[in-house]
Design a protein around this motif. Structure first.
Motif, PDB file in Angstrom:
ATOM      1  N   ALA A  40      44.428 -27.276  53.283  1.00 42.25           N
ATOM      2  CA  ALA A  40      44.547 -26.118  54.152  1.00 42.25           C
ATOM      3  C   ALA A  40      43.879 -24.888  53.552  1.00 42.25           C
ATOM      4  N   TYR A  41      43.731 -24.856  52.218  1.00 38.44           N
ATOM      5  CA  TYR A  41      43.109 -23.701  51.598  1.00 38.44           C
ATOM      6  C   TYR A  41      41.628 -23.611  51.920  1.00 38.44           C
ATOM      7  N   THR A  63      51.562 -28.286  56.312  1.00 37.61           N
ATOM      8  CA  THR A  63      50.305 -28.384  55.578  1.00 37.61           C
ATOM      9  C   THR A  63      49.304 -27.323  56.027  1.00 37.61           C
ATOM     10  N   ASN A  64      49.780 -26.115  56.291  1.00 37.50           N
ATOM     11  CA  ASN A  64      48.834 -25.023  56.511  1.00 37.50           C
ATOM     12  C   ASN A  64      48.750 -24.223  55.218  1.00 37.50           C
ATOM     13  N   GLU A  65      47.717 -23.378  55.109  1.00 35.10           N
ATOM     14  CA  GLU A  65      47.497 -22.729  53.814  1.00 35.10           C
ATOM     15  C   GLU A  65      48.632 -21.776  53.447  1.00 35.10           C
ATOM     16  N   LYS A 108      51.710 -23.903  52.386  1.00 34.64           N
ATOM     17  CA  LYS A 108      51.297 -24.602  51.179  1.00 34.64           C
ATOM     18  C   LYS A 108      51.350 -23.648  49.985  1.00 34.64           C
ATOM     19  N   GLY A 109      50.926 -22.417  50.195  1.00 33.78           N
ATOM     20  CA  GLY A 109      50.964 -21.408  49.139  1.00 33.78           C
ATOM     21  C   GLY A 109      52.399 -21.155  48.692  1.00 33.78           C
ATOM     22  N   ASN A 119      52.825 -31.643  59.629  1.00 32.59           N
ATOM     23  CA  ASN A 119      51.596 -31.001  60.086  1.00 32.59           C
ATOM     24  C   ASN A 119      51.919 -29.988  61.162  1.00 32.59           C
ATOM     25  N   ASP A 120      51.126 -28.942  61.216  1.00 29.94           N
ATOM     26  CA  ASP A 120      51.328 -27.945  62.269  1.00 29.94           C
ATOM     27  C   ASP A 120      51.258 -28.618  63.628  1.00 29.94           C
TER      28      ASP A 120
END
Ligand SMILES: Nc1ncnc2c1ncn2[C@@H]1O[C@H](COP(=O)(O)OP(=O)(O)OP(=O)(O)O)[C@@H](O)[C@H]1O
Ligand SMILES: Nc1ncnc2c1ncn2[C@@H]1O[C@H](COP(=O)(O)OP(=O)(O)OP(=O)(O)O)[C@@H](O)[C@H]1O
Ligand SMILES: [Mg+2]
Ligand SMILES: [Mg+2]
Lengths: 263, 321, 353, 295, 242
Positions: B139-140, C147-149, C152-153, C176-177
């Motif tokens: 995703a990054y 699992t989006n940024e 995840k961050g 997942n989104d």
């Protein structure tokens, strides 16, 4: 009658051909053979399996049992295009032309896939080799269109042709594949007597080129005049075979198929 | 008037190319960026022209192939450290390979079955990119790869040159016997097969060519943005590529190029569009489909276009009944 | 000048567009107030929202677009991914950006034009972990994230934080989104015997997870969330009773008794006829900060940047103080949803570096 | 994993599957009655959900009247769609591929229209079936699951009877297959096509109303469900109503189990992988023996 | 019963029918002859409303029908067996036949007994009553198409090349049937390529050439005038220039 000899080699030899649709046996343990240069006819009542036989020979349907030998090779259940390359061409009972393409392009389709051994890259680059191959191809198509009498309609959209001409176009397309055996499915359906006459002439001329023909037809005058040998089907099985004159006297054939009008 | 249009039609491709060559000097930096995206999209859309326009196989997974090209390029450069040119070549090759594999379902499936399969393919690729984080950046996103040529402008010229060659090639293929074989898939597969067209091979070629161009377009995309993330390759993107093919006339190479560039820059030209971009796109498409494919008598858009000699949809295969 | 142009990058389309609307509403509220009072020294603010979209890649294009408009300063982007991918663009253009991402890396790039009006996740996730451990006596935490940024961050910051407090996740689940059914993940969490869940994602998913948790008979599972959990959308989707006991960290608490905060909340809710989402309104202050600076030094972006880098300003929502990395906010609230409303639990200040 | 948890997984998978089968039924209906694959079915569902939200959730009308009005509003939309677009296209024998592209365009259009009208904040309203969990031993069940199963069953039987057993249903299918000939049978094609689309939008309305208290409304909500519904419909057999139901349930259970035992992030890959394999080996789906075209 | 005056019909721009006038009297069998592409099928399509005439009038049972929709015309008691069969491929044989009776307000048992009559005429259809029409052979579809039209119990039955693709024995029975239903009161308008066959059962005949009626008269007299007839029937679509 053209070129019927007993010594001629067999072009097509079908043995024990069987096809079922669900519970229905459309073709039942059928044996037929076509000799080189012969015009054979396949007749029989509606739904007796004639078209299905053509579909099986040309690989459009896969058969359940039986062998199809063409020029000494097994061809049953090969992909249709391979069978076409080996030398069997056909027309369809319900006309299947590319209606939004021109007559020329429809005929050209008979040349099959690709650009005659010229790669995609060469096509894209318009190399000499590609141009030559294309020119040769065009010439050949023109020749055949001339042969069947469609050359002057070359650039007409196929869908604008009258019905009779569309039938002829299908035959032209089949001829361009360079067949040894031509299968015609009711070529005269929907034609009037004049056109039928012209069609019979054409079929004779094709036969004179040494192409064997297997013909499905319900118009007995055509079968009578053209066919060297006739196979009669009923319920998918062969009920009679022989010359038309002999077959048309067969009581089983009269009862199942000819009735009073056919003779 | 009609004469002028005929002349325009004849030299359309050349005119478009000249305009594109002039673009960097007459546009602002941002406008230039939009033109670049348009050219890059056009390369992809020409591939779809082969697949959808010529062969009649509808794909809603094309963005996934674009992603394959772009990501392969990025990964090979960032994680493997390859030279950009080698990376680009491998990216195009891999995309072509995967795209050809997509032809396998097409052997047996047609119409909606095939479309849903391509939708599925698009989802699969997106989820894989999202979740294979060590390789794709997940995703990054993925960044830090070099360009093919040092200056943006040179990449652009390279892209325009590629587009020009591809346009000619696609046009030639369309006019060749091979093109006829592809078109026969759309019109009557059975007839084609029996006439000796190797239908499977034709499908594979169609998918392969379109995937190749998608891959190439993906490489250029990576070059333009310098950053890749899975959310630029969604089904909605595939739908807008579909829009570009359809609005280009489905058969015309120049049409496809013009429509790609116009549609890409539309939201920039009409700023009010930006938040309802897709709403307007889809409405335009619907109106176009409705007017172009249904003869509504004289005075309709279709009638107008026809008199002006523009290509019209060929979907109107009437039966004789 | 005729006007001072400020661009605001916000996700106006795509999945996160409702956040974008709140961001724009809050900023617009401030702009309208200022312009109604005659602008800055008689010059109005020209406020241009630019669609960042809900995607990182197109967000970069939006940054290009915003820069092409020649603004004096830019508010946004909102997504950490976009900030990380596009910060070089504004570094080159020498325009200050007041960004909104929580990813710690965004202010660690040495870009003097990047500022942040948000607290990085590496600060407040440890507070969540500590609260769980010390206040709620959690022993077996589980984690679920998308699992989006963004999510995840948050997960990346969670593992070290848990370890720091001697906790280890009994299971880590992902989704997942766009997923709308979390049965499998929740039941695995149940099977793992977890007593608390660290739950990260966007509103729709979090809301469903919170509700499904109750529907699967796991009401006793404590949930710890990030700033988005305080959004009214979560309460609506999950149902008020289903979020009872939810703990989350924010930069502004709805329950903060401070009269300035309460006045703002009142103003906001009466203007927009909707409950306030605490994490998306801070650009109200951003506009006032910029207006204050422009009033003093004019519209030169470089001067604005210098002023921002030594900012010390008390706004309606918080106190802002610039540190060496460009972080402007340093107050963290940890709040809990109790008896149908948010109640602050802990308030902490981070020292300015 | 205890047996109770396993059972709970299957139960929830089944509940999700029923949700997939709702748009799947709509897709199957349109396929039967107009020969179109409607990519917009999911988005029509979203629209139905939002209409219900406005009437029931926002305007505060009672449940049943809101439900009926939603179905009516959606029926009118179906009529408009058919008159403005689908009927002229079908009447002019436009290439099915073009009409298919049209449904994709409608899907995008409706989704963005919803976005413009209602925004993207996830919204929902009170679950009218009650939000208290039923507990049976160690199993937990939401009351809406039972209701939805019942309604789907009724819908299935009605559709099946309507399309196969009544004259109007048969006429609808006839129009889809040979519009010229159906004219010659004295059938009004425009009315039949309008009816088809009204029915399918009405089903979309019912689905939207049933689903929106469970899955929050967002503009992409229906699209997300429809992707699975499309897989379900193809697995079950396009055009078969029981196939739509079975396909939906199969997809729901399979994905839940896969998510639990293999991977929750790769579960969509699993579903589409299964779909492709399935189509390759049984192109007609479960309930359709592969019919070869007559040549 | 049916009266056509100065009918002009065009598909795209160029007229296919230039000026066709003809009359079908109640209780008669009338044949329409003509070369390929002469416009016979087009005439029938104009009558049943499938294509709108540019000008001219069509009267059916004393009512002008040239502006009516096909379904309205069909409801007035007209049945059309179209060129190319046009059976409903995805419906079973039985369903196809049922749809044939769509306009009739007949009771179930009436429809049943009519269906039985169709099955008696074409026993093959009875054998295959649950087969999908699209998988039937060409001739079987032709039978179905004819049987389907008869199900509506029409006042005027228009048959476009009914013998196409049928086995001789079936053609015999169809011709018998046409005569039979005619005797029972149904008027018939028939198109046939096989002129001899058609003239042998019809009362009156028109010959069409390039969109115009060039010859008409009693079937016997037309049949006698063989040379003239041949000349018209042979003039195969020379009218088309494009
Ligand atoms: N795809 C299919 N599925 C089921 N049945 C089929 C299929 N194709 C053909 N049949 C059946 O098989 C039988 C043989 O059909 P076929 O088309 O070969 O007949 P035919 O001899 O060509 O008849 P005709 O003279 O009417 O063209 C028919 O009864 C037909 O209904
Ligand atoms: N759908 C159509 N679009 C354009 N032209 C058509 C169409 N149908 C028929 N035509 C043309 O109209 C003319 C008359 O056709 P029609 O079908 O009426 O002839 P016909 O007398 O029935 O011939 P046939 O014996 O072939 O059935 C022909 O030239 C034909 O090519
Ligand atoms: Mg046949
Ligand atoms: Mg005709």
């Amino acid at each position: 009658m053209v070129g019927s000899t007993n010594t001629a080699r067999e072009v097509l030899n079908v043995k024990g051909l069987t096809k079922k649709f669900g519970g229905l046996v459309a073709v039942d343990d059928l044996d037929i053979n076509v000799k080189e240069g012969q015009i054979c006819a396949l007749i029989g009542p509606n739904g007796s399996g004639k078209t299905t036989v053509l579909n099986l020979i040309t690989g459009v349907y896969k058969n359940d049992r039986g062998v199809v030998d063409f020029a000494g090779q097994h061809v049953q259940n090969l992909p249709p295009h391979t069978i076409c390359w080996k030398g069997i061409a056909r027309t369809f009972q319900n006309i299947r032309i590319l209606s939004s393409q021109t007559v020329f392009q429809n005929a050209l389709l008979g040349k099959g896939y690709g650009n005659g051994g010229v790669s995609i890259l060469q096509t894209a680059l318009n190399t000499k080799k590609y141009r030559e191959a294309t020119a040769a191809c065009t010439e050949e198509v023109d020749r055949i269109l001339e042969f069947v009498g469609l050359l002057d309609l070359k650039n007409e959209y196929a869908r604008n042709l009258p019905y009779g001409k569309q039938r002829i176009l299908e035959i032209a397309r089949a001829l361009i594949t360079g067949p040894k055996l031509l299968l015609l499915d009711e070529p005269a359906a929907g034609l009037n007597s004049q056109e039928i006459h012209a069609l019979m002439e054409l079929i004779k001329r094709i036969s004179e080129r040494g192409i064997s023909i297997l013909l499905i037809e319900h118009r007995m005058e055509i079968v009578g005049k053209l066919a060297d040998w006739v196979f009669v089907l009923n319920h998918g099985a062969k009920i009679a075979e022989g010359t038309f004159d002999k077959v048309k006297e067969d009581p089983a054939v009269i009862q199942a198929y000819l009735g009073r009008g056919g003779r | 008037m009609v004469k002028l249009f005929k002349w325009l039609k004849k030299y359309a491709l050349l005119i478009v190319m000249l305009l594109l060559l002039a673009a960097p000097s007459v546009t602002s930096q941002y406008e230039f960026y939009v033109v670049q995206r348009g050219v890059q999209n056009a390369i992809h859309v020409l591939g779809l022209l082969i697949l959808i326009g010529y062969s009649g196989m509808l794909s809603l997974g094309s963005a996934a192939l674009l992603a394959t090209g772009a990501y392969t390029y990025g990964i090979l450069l960032v994680k493997v450290g390859l030279n950009p040119w080698v990376g680009a070549a491998l990216a195009v090759a891999l995309t072509t390979f995967i795209g050809t594999g997509l032809a396998l379902p097409a052997f047996r499936l047609a119409g909606p079955f095939l479309v849903v399969t391509t939708v599925g393919f698009g989802e699969i690729v997106r989820i894989l990119i999202l979740n294979m984080e060590p390789i794709t950046g997940g995703a990054y996103g993925l960044a830090g790869f070099a360009k093919l040529l040092p200056s943006t402008r040179w990449v652009y010229y390279l892209m325009v040159a590629a587009l020009f060659l591809i346009a000619i090639a696609v046009k030639r293929i369309g006019e060749s016997r091979l093109g006829l074989a592809l078109k026969s898939l759309r019109e009557d597969e059975v007839a084609a097969e029996v006439m000796g067209v190797d239908v499977r091979r034709a499908k594979m070629v169609s998918f392969a060519l379109s995937a190749m161009l998608a891959g190439l377009s993906g490489v250029f995309l990576a070059n333009l943005t310098g950053y890749l993330s899975p959310d630029s390759f969604t089904a909605a993107e595939s739908a807008s590529y579909l829009l570009m093919v359809v609005m280009g006339g489905m058969q015309s190479v120049t049409g496809a190029i013009v429509s790609s560039i116009v549609i890409t820059s539309l939201p920039e030209v009409l700023r009010f569009l930006s938040s309802s971009r897709l709403l307007v796109y889809s409405l335009v498409l619907l109106v176009y489909l409705r007017l172009n494919w249904v003869r509504t008598g004289k005075g309709s858009l279709a009638g107008l276009m026809k008199t002006l000699g523009f290509p019209l949809g060929t979907g109107r295969a009437k039966d004789r009944s | 000048p005729k006007s001072y142009r400020i661009c605001h990058l916000a996700p106006l389309t795509g999945d996160a567009s409702f956040q974008g609307q709140i961001l724009v509403n809050a900023a617009k509220l401030a702009v309208d107030e200022i312009n109604a009072k005659g602008g800055i020294n008689g010059v109005p603010i020209e406020y241009i929202p630019v669609d960042e979209t809900s995607s990182t890649a197109t967000g970069i294009e939006a940054v290009r677009k915003a820069l092409a408009l020649n603004p004096v300063a830019v508010i946004g982007p909102n997504r950490s991914g976009t900030i990380l991918a596009a910060e070089a663009l504004w570094k080159d253009a020498k325009i200050p950006f007041i960004t909104d991402g929580t990813n710690a890396q965004t202010t660690k790039k040495g870009n003097p034009y990047t500022f942040r009006i948000q607290i990085e996740s590496t600060y407040w996730i440890p507070i969540l972990a500590r609260t769980a451990k010390e206040y709620y006596k959690v022993t077996k935490p589980a984690v679920i994230y998308g699992t989006n940024e963004y999510s995840k961050g948050l997960w990346d910051a969670t593992l070290p934080a848990l370890t720091q407090y001697g906790l280890a996740p009994v299971t880590v689940q992902t989704y997942n989104d766009g997923d709308r059914d979390f049965t499998a993940q929740l039941l695995k969490i149940k099977a793992a015997g977890a007593d608390a869940l660290f739950c990260y994602g966007y509103e729709a998913e979090i809301g469903i997870i919170l509700r499904q948790r109750v529907e699967l008979g796991m009401k006793n599972l404590l949930v710890f969330g990030e700033r988005g959990c305080s959004s009214p959308a979560i309460e609506q989707i999950a149902g008020t009773t289903n979020i009872e006991g939810l703990v989350c960290s924010t930069t502004l608490s709805q329950g903060d008794p401070d009269p300035a905060r309460q006045a703002f909340i009142k103003k906001y809710t009466s203007t927009f006829k909707e409950p306030l989402s605490p994490t998306h309104v801070n650009h109200y202050d951003s506009i006032y900060i910029l207006a204050d600076i422009i009033k003093r030094v004019g519209d030169n972006p470089e001067k604005i940047r210098t002023e921002l880098s030594k900012l010390n300003y008390v706004g309606a929502l918080a106190r802002y103080q610039a540190d060496s990395e460009g972080n402007l906010v340093h107050t963290i609230y940890t709040q809990v949803f109790q008896n149908g409303k948010w109640t602050p639990l802990i308030k902490e200040e981070y020292p300015v570096k | 994993m205890t047996a109770a948890i396993l059972l709970q997984l299957v139960l929830n998978g089944l509940a999700m599957g029923i949700i997939y089968s709702l748009p799947a039924l709509g897709i199957s209906l349109i396929w039967n009655a107009s020969g179109l694959f409607n990519f917009a079915q999911g988005d029509l569902l979203t629209l139905g959900g939002y209409v219900m939200l406005s009437l029931f959730g926002k305007a505060g009308l009672p449940y049943i009247p809101s439900f009926i009005m939603t179905v009516a509003v959606m029926g009118i939309i179906g009529y408009a769609l058919s008159q403005a677009y689908f009927y002229p296209m079908l009447e002019h024998r436009v290439n099915p591929q073009i009409i298919l592209i049209g449904t994709v365009a409608f899907s995008v259009f409706i989704r963005n229209l919803v976005l413009v009208i209602w925004g993207t904040t996830p919204q929902t309203y009170k679950n009218p079936f009650g939000s208290s969990v039923l507990q049976i031993g160690e199993l937990y069940l939401m009351p809406h699951v039972i209701w939805i199963v019942a309604i789907v069953a009724v819908l299935l039987i009605t559709l099946q009877y309507f399309l196969r057993g009544t004259m109007v249903g048969t006429a609808m299918r006839a129009v889809a297959q040979r519009p010229t000939a159906s004219y010659l049978m004295g059938i009004r094609n425009d009315r039949m096509i309008a009816l088809t689309f009204m029915l399918s939008t009405a089903i979309a309305a019912v689905s939207g109303v049933l689903i929106s208290p469970i899955i929050p409304l967002t503009p992409s909500m229906g699209g997300i469900i429809a992707v699975k519904a499309m897989a379900a419909v193809l697995i079950g057999g396009l055009g078969s109503f029981s196939g739509a139901l079975l396909g939906g349930v199969a997809v729901g259970i399979a994905e839940t189990l896969f998510a639990a035992f293999v991977s929750s992030t790769y579960r969509d890959i699993f579903i589409f992988g299964v779909l492709v394999l399935f189509l390759l080996f049984r192109p007609g789906g479960i309930f359709r023996a592969s019919v070869s075209e007559k040549v | 019963m049916l009266k056509i005056n100065d009918l002009v019909v065009a598909y795209e721009v160029a007229p296919v029918l230039h000026s066709v006038s003809l009359e079908v009297q109640a209780g008669k069998i009338v044949t329409l002859l003509g070369a390929n592409g002469a416009g016979k099928s087009t005439t029938l399509k104009a009558i049943s409303g499938l294509i709108k005439p540019l000008s001219g009038s069509i009267e059916f049972c004393g009512e002008v029908i040239s502006n009516k929709r096909p379904d309205e015309i069909v409801k007035m008691g007209l049945a059309h067996v179209p060129e190319g069969r046009l059976v409903f491929p995805g419906l079973t044989v039985t369903e196809n036949l049922k749809i044939g009776a769509y306009t009739r307000k007949a009771s179930r048992s009436e429809v049943k007994s009519d269906m039985q009559k169709a099955f008696d005429l074409f026993p093959r259809l009875a054998e295959r009553c649950n087969q999908l029409a699209g998988t039937m052979s060409g001739g079987e579809q032709q039978m179905l198409s004819i049987a389907r039209a008869m199900m509506s119990n029409p006042k005027l039955l228009m048959l476009d090349e009914p013998s196409l693709g049928l086995a001789p024995v079936i053609i015999d029975s169809i011709m018998d049937k046409i005569r039979e239903i005619n005797e029972a009161g149904t008027t018939v308008l028939l198109i046939e390529q096989n002129a001899e066959l058609a003239l042998s059962i019809s009362h009156y005949a028109y010959v069409l050439s390039v969109g115009e009626v060039v010859l008409s008269g009693d079937s016997e007299s037309i049949a006698e005038d063989k040379a003239v007839l041949e000349a018209y029937l042979g003039g195969e679509s020379e009218g088309r220039t494009d």
